[in-house]
Every structure is written in C-alpha cells, then in structure tokens.
Scaffold this active site. Sequence first.
Site, mmCIF file in Angstrom:
data_model
loop_
_atom_site.group_PDB
_atom_site.id
_atom_site.type_symbol
_atom_site.label_atom_id
_atom_site.label_comp_id
_atom_site.label_asym_id
_atom_site.label_seq_id
_atom_site.Cartn_x
_atom_site.Cartn_y
_atom_site.Cartn_z
ATOM 1 N N PRO A 117 30.122 53.654 89.885
ATOM 2 C CA PRO A 117 31.270 53.369 89.005
ATOM 3 C C PRO A 117 30.940 53.311 87.516
ATOM 4 C CG PRO A 117 30.612 51.409 90.214
ATOM 5 C CD PRO A 117 29.807 52.531 90.773
ATOM 6 N N LYS A 118 29.653 53.255 87.172
ATOM 7 C CA LYS A 118 29.325 53.163 85.740
ATOM 8 C C LYS A 118 28.655 54.428 85.223
ATOM 9 C CE LYS A 118 29.273 48.231 85.056
ATOM 10 N NZ LYS A 118 28.479 47.059 84.666
ATOM 11 N N ASN A 119 29.017 55.546 85.790
ATOM 12 C CA ASN A 119 28.382 56.812 85.414
ATOM 13 C C ASN A 119 29.399 57.649 84.641
ATOM 14 O OD1 ASN A 119 28.451 59.716 86.188
ATOM 15 N ND2 ASN A 119 26.455 59.321 87.090
#
Lengths: 337, 406
Positions: A117-119
Amino acid sequence: MAEADSSSEELYDEGNWVFYKYRVDWNDVVPVPQDDGPYPIVAIAYSEKFRDIYDYFRAILKSCEKSERALQLTKDALDLNPANYTVWQYRREILKHLNKDLIPELQYVKEMIEENPKNYQVWHHRRVIVEWLQDPSYELNLTETILSQDAKNYHAWQHRQWVIRTFKLFNNELEYVEQLLDDDIRNNSAWNQRYFVINNTTGFTKEVIDRELEFTLNKIKKVTNNESAWNYLRGVLLHHTGGISQDPAVKKMCEELYLSGNRSPFLLAFLVDMCEEKIERADGDMNDSLQHAVQLCDVLANEYDTIRKEYWNYVARSLSQRMNSSEDEATGSMKTE
Amino acid sequence: MAANVRSFEAIKKERFKDENCPTPTSEEQMKVEESVEQLFDLFSKMVEIDLDAPTLLRIHHAAFLKKSLTYLPNAYQCLDASRPWLCYWILHSLELLDETLVSEDISKIAQFLGKCQSPEGGFAGGPGQFPHLAPTYAAVNALCTLGTEEAYNIIDREKLQKFLWSVRSPEGAFQMHPGGEVDIRGVYCALAVARLTNIYTDALFDNSANWIVSCQTYEGGFSGSPGMEAHGGYAFCGLAALSLLGKEQLCDIKSFLRWIVNRQMRFEGGFQGRTNKLVDGCYSFWQGGAFPLLHRILTQQDPSAVSMERWLFHQEALQEYILICCQNSSGGLVDKPTKPRDIYHTCYTLSGLSVAQHFVHGKANIVGNPNNELAPIHPVYNVGLEAALNALQYFQQLPVPQTQPS
C-alpha cells in the site's frame, strides 16, 4: 482465459517453481544478464529466481516482445520487486499492444496495492488503468479499504483526491471525512480532505465559513491540544474577511479557553497571531497588542513550548522591530507634515 | 550532566496528554514516547560515567556503509530499481563522516553509475532500466560527491537536458519518468540536477514556480500535488525548488515557517513528517534541512530579527534524538527505536545531524562528544558543501546546452 490471467506463480507453486531458463515455451529466448560492469558496486544478493526472471525480462525488453507470455513475465518480475517502474511501464505497453481487457487488470493491481500500500508504482498503475477505462466506480471502495488499515496512507489519499476531482465524486465525501474524524479527531489527513472538498465544491462562502467555524470550534473544545483542528481553523479563516482576529465566535472561544486556565501552545500561538493582526490592522491600542504578543511569546519560549524557543524569540523580535519601524515612519511623516 | 543536553527530568512534562480522548493517533504517539523515554533514561545513567556521551558510533557506521558499498543482502531486492540512490546514500554518508575512498574505488563507482545512464539521457534505477528523475538526481549527486573529473564527465549534459524536456508537463511540473506519476519531487529533482550541472534554462522551467506554489497548503507546508496534505519530504522539495528558481517570495514564508517549526516533537526532539504523525529520523533532514534555506530567506526579508547564532529549530534536541534514539549499536541509523537500520535512514539522519551541528560562517554547536562533528552540507542539494561548490564551479565553465522540446 483463466490461465492467461493467473501469474505463473500460481501455475508453478513455490515447490514446483520452474526457472524460465528451463521452460520449453521460453527456449527461443536468450536471457540477457544485467550489465553492472566489471566491479561489484551496491551489488544486491539476488535470489536465483530473481536473477532468472529479470534476465528474461531484459531479453523481452531488448527484443520489444509484447506477447501474452511477456505479460506473464512482468507479473513474476513485479512479484519480486513491485517498485520496478520499468517493468510496470512495459506492462502497460503490452496491455495496450494486446488490447487487453482491463477489468482483470484492475483486480490484479488491487491485489498488488493491498500487498504494497505504500508503493508509488502500484498506485500510479491503478490511476492509468482507471484513466484508460474512464470508469472510477471501484476507486472509492478501494481507497476506503486501504484507509481502514492506515487512515493516513498518503498514496491512498492522493489517488482518492484524483478520482474525486477527475470524475466529480464529491457528493458523499464530507460524510466520509466526518466519519474518519469521529474515529480519530487527530487524523490530519481527514482534516486536509475536508478542506479539499470544500475548496473544490461550495468554496468558503460566508455560510460555509460559519458552519466550518462552528464544527472546528467544537472539535477544539473537545481536544484543545489537537494541532490539526487549530490548523484547519486557520485554513478556514484565510477566507474570512475579518482575518483571524475579528470573528466573534473564535474570539469568544479563545478568551474562554484562556480564562479557564488552558495553556495549549496552539491556543497561545493563535493569540499571538491575533495580536499581530490587530497591530497590522491598526485595530485598538497597538502598544497593548504588542506587549501582550511579546508576553505570550515569552511564556511560549520559556514555559509552554520550549522546544520552539528560537522561533518564539524570533517572532517577538520581529514584531517589536516592525512596530518600532512603523512608529519611526509615523513620527517621520508627522515631522514632514 | 554533559553540556548541551536537555534535562530529561524537565522534559517529562512534555509527554503527550490525550485529554481523556484516546484515539489511534494518541495511542501510537504515547507508545513511541515510551520507547524514547526508556532510551533517555538509560542515557541519563550513562552520562554520569561518560561525560562525553552521547557519542556518534563513527567506526560502526562507516563499516556498515563501506560493506554496503559493494555488497547488499537479499532484502535490498526491493531497491533494485534504486541503485543510484544506494550509491548516493552511502557516498554522502561517508562524506559526512569524513571517510575517504581510494581513487580506484571512486573510479569504479563512477563507472557503475555510467552503466545506469540511459542512452536517451538521464539515469535509471539500474543498468538497462528506463530513465527516471529520482535516480537521475541521486546519480548526479553521487557523481558530484565523488568529485573527480572522470565522475563529472560521466554525465551527458546535453542528453540530460533532453531527458528533462521529455518529462516536463505543460504546467511546468515534471513526470518522474515518461508515462510516470507527476509530483513535486519531479520538479525538485529536475531543478537540482539542472542547476548543479549548469544545464538550466528559463524555458525548461517556465511556470514551474507557480505550479510549486499551488502545492502549498493551508497548513503552510507543501504537498506532493495540489490539494494534498503538507508533508516533510515534499515540503523540502517545494522550498528547495523555489530557492533554485530564486522565487521563494512567491510562497507564504510565514505560514511555511509556522508549519515547519511545529514539526519538531516536543518530547522526542526529532521531526515528524506531517501534523499528528510520528517522529522519524529521516525528517531530521527533510524538515531540518529546510531551516538553512529559511534562514537565508528571512535574513533577506528581516535581517535584524533573525538570530545570527542559530537556526529556528532546537538544534540540541534534534542531535539528542539522533544520537540517543537512532543509532544501531552495530552501525547504521534508524527511523525510531525498535526499527531496523537501513541506508536511507543512515543518510538522512546524518544529513540532519550535520545541519543541526553547523550554522553559517563555520559556527558549530556539537552535542556530546566533540568528535561527533560531521562535515557541513550544501542544504539545497544535500551534497557535502565542498563537493557541491567544486561541482558548481566545474560545470559553470561548460556551455549551457540549448536543446528544445521535441
């Protein structure tokens, strides 16, 4: 079709993984090893699987092969490194070239987002696919799922703002924001989203400002040390013709808080700025306002906000000097008159 | 107690108060403060025996970095598209620690970075990948840190300028790569490499300042794209990019200052990235590094009010956080206690430490052991000051390419 949409990981489960170099359907391709030059610099200890997959990825990139099997290969490559923007970019080129159905791609990128989710790359891929489809109908749900796990995920908010703005989906957003603020009154991303919605819909009209002030003042009374609410208050007052110092409800709340003994640094900081604005507007006795502001800076620097001592000392000096120079100007102009 | 250190008894009153309204934000914050307090308490005992404490574990950090320069474990596979970054983070950290490399190694690293340069111009995340603005920025900074003529000459400046044209958007923003995302990192990376290597032209950055200003939020910081939340990394990009354009006055400096001073955590001493988020060692630079830029801007606006001794944040408190809470005892630095070490956090905590130690005109303010002093940086590029000035001087002698958008 099912086969074409599953990654080769599913065809070859972990125990049965077959390297590309041993696959019959790939024996026409000559793998291209990475050319790092003669010396190992920041050389990563790649797994054999990683090396194998990327050797074949480099090969199809070189030959510009845009095929079903190349599409599969990009999936395997992205499984091992979802931050490889080259693989994502090439995957998009293949999707276009093969004129692929993009609905399964949405499902795939959703899974990739849930895992990473943090890419940056997964979210950008999602955005491009939604742009190609011109269909935003899954996006609010998707971002809500991600935000339910991390309510401040920057990428999710950025995607959500893009979708809402591009496809005019502002309708229920304020309710969503309120729900998030009920869950966590300190969620600054939700406060920011509130500003975003209003700024892009009604704008800060007189009625909206009054409504927002009431909303925010209530939240501040609940948690007086919540910087998010204080910052939002300043945000709303940017649009107020009376600036930060003239609104009766704001003034009343600040006075009441202060008199009740509250010394939240955000309250005191706000009072400093109110004094400064009064000086600038030549509203009331300027010397009184200055004295009050300098006193507040002093207690902030030495008692309530000592980590920002340098800043508060600077604010106090800056205020005093501006006042002195404007007095000099005033006396100067009196003399010339 | 050692000079220059905050009284840890006195700062207990700075612990977070949830005003009887616990939320996920307050609970996480209190947990982090708990782990920080344990380290502060431990330190208070240690400093009674070691008056020089806290000490920067130079030898351990240098060993960790030097090992990483050639070999990285399998866990770094996820950074396989960021290899110029790995070079830059390591080289910059070593430079800050005053560690020198032998000329043979300098040449090897320069050649490797050459392998990452794309035939179309710009640098990629690794050999054979597509060019991208972030590794381009990292590669140029790394080559300038190496500082040899061989390293400088790796950069194909004409093609680099063509690459910048290829990622420029009509509004003056920049895509990270052709077909990639647009955010404020893009314009900063483009401007930094353009200024450093002397390929800047007004046309290339036409309207960029207005686009950057549209990213300033009601809180005062900058966001990644217009409408988003103010954020430390993006705030640095925004302010540094405006500085590189000489157009800082277009943004609201006063609200920027108010926002950024409030990012320093009253208990931990380090910086958070956004309002109501947790401290993270890397923001020591992304937030801390903006203060030298602010100092210059404010000195122009209001010279007599600005301190001539210090930046506008608590330099000692930041040094304490980094030295007491961010050092891994086997070398390398971390985000916050309990987090694993990595090269990124090593680079940006050390960069922030350097900013906290050095004021203009060589005035140093060193917490703990006098040997903790790092080399000073050029805050706009985050390259060592000397290396940045040498590179600027070198490229200034070369003509500015005049490529046009294709």
